[in-house]
Enzyme design. Structure first.
Site, PDB file in Angstrom:
ATOM      1  CB  CYS A   1      -0.895  -0.046   1.232  1.00 61.36           C
ATOM      2  SG  CYS A   1      -1.728   1.495   1.556  1.00 61.36           S
TER       3      CYS A   1
ATOM      4  CD  GLU B   1      -2.169  -1.526  -3.014  1.00 61.53           C
ATOM      5  OE1 GLU B   1      -2.549  -0.718  -3.875  1.00 61.53           O
ATOM      6  OE2 GLU B   1      -2.389  -1.362  -1.819  1.00 61.53           O
TER       7      GLU B   1
END
Ligand SMILES: Cc1ncc(CN)c(N)n1
Length: 221
Positions: free
Chosen positions: A134, A205
């Site tokens: 992240c 992601e």
């Protein structure tokens, strides 16, 4: 184990993220508003899980310096990215009080649950590994898009400016340094666990971009 080796193993996943049509469209300033709106709504929900995970991670930290850093990050998430969301929400016509509410997409839920599971299991390094993608992927994306020149669309320009900015970069450097300091003496079994968790976060992601870009298939209603 060092972050550099995780970064190396993530190369294939990284390439498909940086070439994702949504990432490309942000850079070119051609992203449809409705797609960005979905993204901001889901990201606001994601950040709530992310911040809670950081706070719980602080309680697992092996020393107080690490705990304080993680607690500070749990809060600054809302100052840096939260403010970006607030201002984007105003421009996107998301009503006051509606940001961070509403149904979670399948991937928002799965990614959040993945991070929460790691931190609830109580092993510090694998839980820290769950949040690394992240941090670093957005810094890389921001820096790369900034290098291509800022788009005219203010919404997309502001997004790039936050993730290419010094404040976000500093946060990424702090987390990566923390990982390198605490993972220095990790053993083989722990390394394998760290890698597995990190790999899953990289996949999430990518899927998070997919979710916003190809909306329908990821939302239940
Ligand atoms: C899904 C996702 N991944 C990463 C980031 C950047 N912290 C974010 N805001 N949202």
């Amino acid at each position: 184990m060092q972050f550099a080796s995780l970064r190396e193993r993530a190369e294939k996943d990284w390439q498909r993220i940086r070439q994702h049509p949504m990432v490309v469209a942000i850079g070119q300033g051609t992203l449809e508003r409705s797609v960005f709106r979905t993204f901001i709504q889901q990201d606001a929900l994601y950040l709530q899980d992310f911040s809670r995970v950081l706070a719980r991670l602080a309680s697992l930290a092996p020393d107080i310096a690490a705990a304080r850093l993680l607690l500070a990050h749990a809060d600054t998430v809302f100052q840096v990215e939260g403010e970006l969301h607030q201002s984007a929400a105003r421009d996107l016509g998301i009503l006051e009080g509606q940001l961070g509410r509403g149904p979670k997409g399948l991937i928002t839920k799965a990614y959040g649950d993945h991070m929460v599971r790691q931190v609830m299991q109580g092993a510090f390094l694998p839980a820290l590994a769950a949040v690394l993608p992240c941090y670093w992927t957005y810094a890389e994306i921001g820096t790369e898009l900034y290098g291509l020149g800022l788009p005219e669309d203010k919404l997309l320009r502001d997004w790039i400016l936050v993730y290419s900015g010094d404040e976000y970069r500093r946060a990424v450097d702090e987390i990566v340094s923390l990982f390198d300091r605490l993972a220095g003496a990790s053993g083989k079994d722990e390394d394998a666990q760290v890698e597995e968790v990190f790999d899953w976060s990289m996949i999430y992601e990518w899927l998070f971009w997919e979710q916003a870009y190809n909306g329908q298939q990821f939302f239940v209603n």
